[in-house]
Scaffold this motif. Structure first.
Motif, mmCIF file in Angstrom:
data_model
loop_
_atom_site.group_PDB
_atom_site.id
_atom_site.type_symbol
_atom_site.label_atom_id
_atom_site.label_comp_id
_atom_site.label_asym_id
_atom_site.label_seq_id
_atom_site.Cartn_x
_atom_site.Cartn_y
_atom_site.Cartn_z
ATOM 1 N N ARG A 47 0.890 -1.230 0.118
ATOM 2 C CA ARG A 47 -0.233 0.084 0.112
ATOM 3 C C ARG A 47 0.903 1.299 0.241
ATOM 4 N NH1 ARG A 47 -3.468 0.245 4.586
ATOM 5 N NH2 ARG A 47 -2.492 -1.082 5.897
ATOM 6 N N ILE A 48 1.857 1.435 0.925
ATOM 7 C CA ILE A 48 2.884 2.246 0.939
ATOM 8 C C ILE A 48 3.306 2.519 -0.461
ATOM 9 C CG2 ILE A 48 5.110 3.110 1.626
ATOM 10 C CD1 ILE A 48 4.658 1.780 4.196
ATOM 11 N N ASN A 49 3.588 1.348 -1.187
ATOM 12 C CA ASN A 49 4.239 1.486 -2.599
ATOM 13 C C ASN A 49 3.287 2.233 -3.579
ATOM 14 O OD1 ASN A 49 5.958 1.101 -4.531
ATOM 15 N ND2 ASN A 49 5.718 -1.200 -4.589
ATOM 16 N N VAL A 50 2.104 1.977 -3.483
ATOM 17 C CA VAL A 50 1.003 2.530 -4.271
ATOM 18 C C VAL A 50 0.916 4.184 -3.939
ATOM 19 C CG1 VAL A 50 -1.549 2.804 -4.689
ATOM 20 C CG2 VAL A 50 -0.521 0.436 -4.415
ATOM 21 N N ALA A 51 1.124 4.422 -2.722
ATOM 22 C CA ALA A 51 1.155 5.839 -2.361
ATOM 23 C C ALA A 51 2.303 6.399 -3.042
ATOM 24 C CB ALA A 51 1.117 6.272 -0.862
ATOM 25 N N ILE A 52 3.391 5.865 -2.877
ATOM 26 C CA ILE A 52 4.550 6.644 -3.489
ATOM 27 C C ILE A 52 4.529 6.848 -4.816
ATOM 28 C CG2 ILE A 52 6.906 6.114 -3.961
ATOM 29 C CD1 ILE A 52 7.256 4.979 -1.069
ATOM 30 N N ARG A 53 4.006 5.671 -5.558
ATOM 31 C CA ARG A 53 3.966 5.677 -6.973
ATOM 32 C C ARG A 53 2.864 6.686 -7.380
ATOM 33 N NH1 ARG A 53 6.069 2.785 -9.980
ATOM 34 N NH2 ARG A 53 5.613 2.900 -12.427
ATOM 35 N N ARG A 54 1.918 6.939 -6.689
ATOM 36 C CA ARG A 54 1.052 8.108 -7.025
ATOM 37 C C ARG A 54 1.610 9.433 -6.985
ATOM 38 N NH1 ARG A 54 -3.415 7.140 -3.902
ATOM 39 N NH2 ARG A 54 -2.165 8.422 -2.029
ATOM 40 N N ALA A 55 2.550 9.572 -5.932
ATOM 41 C CA ALA A 55 3.472 10.725 -5.867
ATOM 42 C C ALA A 55 4.270 11.034 -6.876
ATOM 43 C CB ALA A 55 3.989 10.857 -4.372
ATOM 44 N N LEU A 56 4.920 9.876 -7.513
ATOM 45 C CA LEU A 56 6.007 9.778 -8.407
ATOM 46 C C LEU A 56 5.223 9.975 -9.910
ATOM 47 C CD1 LEU A 56 8.181 6.936 -7.506
ATOM 48 C CD2 LEU A 56 8.690 9.549 -7.691
ATOM 49 N N THR A 57 3.934 9.683 -9.860
ATOM 50 C CA THR A 57 3.193 9.698 -11.309
ATOM 51 C C THR A 57 2.910 11.062 -11.470
ATOM 52 O OG1 THR A 57 2.679 7.400 -10.896
ATOM 53 C CG2 THR A 57 1.430 8.727 -12.721
ATOM 54 N N ALA B 129 1.967 1.845 19.139
ATOM 55 C CA ALA B 129 2.000 1.450 17.677
ATOM 56 C C ALA B 129 1.679 2.595 16.720
ATOM 57 C CB ALA B 129 1.478 -0.002 17.356
ATOM 58 N N ALA B 130 0.537 3.261 17.142
ATOM 59 C CA ALA B 130 -0.170 4.201 16.399
ATOM 60 C C ALA B 130 0.783 5.308 16.083
ATOM 61 C CB ALA B 130 -1.396 4.611 16.934
ATOM 62 N N SER B 131 1.797 5.584 16.988
ATOM 63 C CA SER B 131 2.658 6.899 16.861
ATOM 64 C C SER B 131 3.970 6.667 16.260
ATOM 65 C CB SER B 131 2.608 7.524 18.017
ATOM 66 O OG SER B 131 3.007 6.905 19.011
ATOM 67 N N ILE B 132 4.264 5.271 15.721
ATOM 68 C CA ILE B 132 5.438 4.797 14.998
ATOM 69 C C ILE B 132 5.071 4.853 13.392
ATOM 70 C CG2 ILE B 132 7.111 3.106 14.548
ATOM 71 C CD1 ILE B 132 7.036 2.692 17.631
ATOM 72 N N SER B 133 5.715 5.579 12.677
ATOM 73 C CA SER B 133 5.197 5.693 11.269
ATOM 74 C C SER B 133 6.287 4.953 10.450
ATOM 75 C CB SER B 133 5.320 6.958 10.672
ATOM 76 O OG SER B 133 6.559 7.644 10.681
ATOM 77 N N ALA B 134 6.027 4.535 9.142
ATOM 78 C CA ALA B 134 6.836 3.769 8.147
ATOM 79 C C ALA B 134 8.025 4.613 8.187
ATOM 80 C CB ALA B 134 6.161 3.657 6.966
ATOM 81 N N ALA B 135 7.759 6.007 8.054
ATOM 82 C CA ALA B 135 9.004 6.891 8.149
ATOM 83 C C ALA B 135 10.110 6.880 9.105
ATOM 84 C CB ALA B 135 8.524 8.468 7.779
ATOM 85 N N THR C 169 4.816 8.919 6.234
ATOM 86 C CA THR C 169 4.643 9.345 7.706
ATOM 87 C C THR C 169 3.085 8.893 8.031
ATOM 88 O OG1 THR C 169 5.919 11.268 7.118
ATOM 89 C CG2 THR C 169 4.644 11.423 9.158
ATOM 90 N N GLU C 170 2.155 8.977 6.959
ATOM 91 C CA GLU C 170 0.705 8.590 7.287
ATOM 92 C C GLU C 170 0.602 7.319 7.409
ATOM 93 O OE1 GLU C 170 -1.153 10.278 3.612
ATOM 94 O OE2 GLU C 170 -0.897 12.349 4.462
ATOM 95 N N ILE C 171 1.292 6.302 7.190
ATOM 96 C CA ILE C 171 1.145 4.869 7.661
ATOM 97 C C ILE C 171 1.904 4.574 8.622
ATOM 98 C CG2 ILE C 171 1.193 2.608 6.678
ATOM 99 C CD1 ILE C 171 0.917 3.503 4.021
ATOM 100 N N THR C 172 1.151 3.968 9.786
ATOM 101 C CA THR C 172 1.711 3.848 11.359
ATOM 102 C C THR C 172 1.853 2.171 11.245
ATOM 103 O OG1 THR C 172 -0.287 3.178 12.346
ATOM 104 C CG2 THR C 172 0.624 5.620 12.087
#
Lengths: 155, 155
Positions: free
Chosen positions: A113-123, B71-77, B123-126
């Motif tokens: 899902r993250i990938n999709v989000a990033i991809r959207r940004a890149l597109t 866990a909700a306040s740890i993001s993928a970033a 940052t939006e994905i936790t």
DNA sequence: TTTAAATAGTACTAAAATGGTCCTCTTTAT
DNA sequence: ATAAAGAGGACCATTTTAGTACTATTTAAA
């Protein structure tokens, strides 16, 4: 983190130069001279970009390259795909022993899902955007420490 | 393209396990057993995560690790920053000779903007999102060819 | 107070990815 | 015919990454 390869970065520079030379045919040599990159490198990049259809090539004497389509319809995602191949964000070596039945696969899903989000940004960002860039360079926080944009930019 | 390292991927798995073991202290050994990853690897990951403050550690016998915050306040970033360091999307080897006066720097600027966009997505994905993932796995196009999500997921 | 179970820190090595160069072949304008 | 281009690989050096190992420190518990 999440960095694109130097080659892809250079590729953008090369494409930007082609975009600037509006539809005139430019040889690899000229591009190399204009960008300051090495000829072999530029040549390799252009060949790859040609194979993936982003630039059109003309062989023979007086040959050269030009953008295959409008700069506005070439996205950053296109460039990355062309130069780094369609590899997903996670690689998952997938040794059978690994990854028990628990939260593991969930994680894989999330990265997708993250990938999709990033991809959207890149597109959404096109080569045309890369050219008209007299926007104020944003200063932003990066992992707590502010990045000095100067040192991160091409010098 | 733009892939995160395997280690970061594993790190997410490890963190997910900690999140699942709600605030109970878990040893590196247990995590390794539960996830199927090698103990040395898990150990290394947890040490790094501890140093960057995402997990709290307790030394000595009966010691172990637990999430430092919810866990909700740890993001993928956060996870990526911890395991791959705050490196920007472009590296820019910056040999003085390179990158003439032309469109080049513009390009650097653009990548920075892309970076911001990606960062926002990350940052939006936790971690919490990573856990509750019984969402339908999206099938999506990737550079023309559809990615088989099975092979991209953890097996 | 000794012992064993843990983490902390760091160094090291093998394997893979990356960047860059070079060589040969083909095409085409002059 | 010739020279100026691109096409397509092969190749190697360097760097990154992944994984392992070793030593030191901390602390609960026997």
């Amino acid at each position: 983190m999440l960095r694109i390869s130097k080659l892809t970065d250079y590729g953008t520079v090369v494409l930007a130069h082609l975009a600037a030379s509006r539809s005139e045919r430019v040889s690899a040599n000229e591009v190399a001279a204009a960008t300051g990159l090495g000829l072999p490198t530029v040549s390799k990049l252009l060949k790859t970009l040609a194979r993936s259809g982003l630039v059109a090539s003309t062989r023979g004497a007086q040959g050269g390259y030009q953008l295959a389509r409008d700069a506005a319809s070439i996205s950053a995602a296109d460039v990355i795909d062309a130069l780094e191949g369609p590899v997903s964000i996670t690689e998952c070596s997938a040794h059978d022993s690994h990854c028990g039945l628990e939260a593991t696969c969930s994680v894989g899903n999330a990265w997708q899902r993250i990938n999709v989000a990033i991809r959207r940004a890149l597109t959404e960002i096109t080569l045309a955007d890369l050219l008209r860039n007299h926007l104020p360079t944003p200063r932003f926080e990066f992992a707590g420490t502010p990045i000095n944009v100067e040192s991160a930019k091409h010098k």
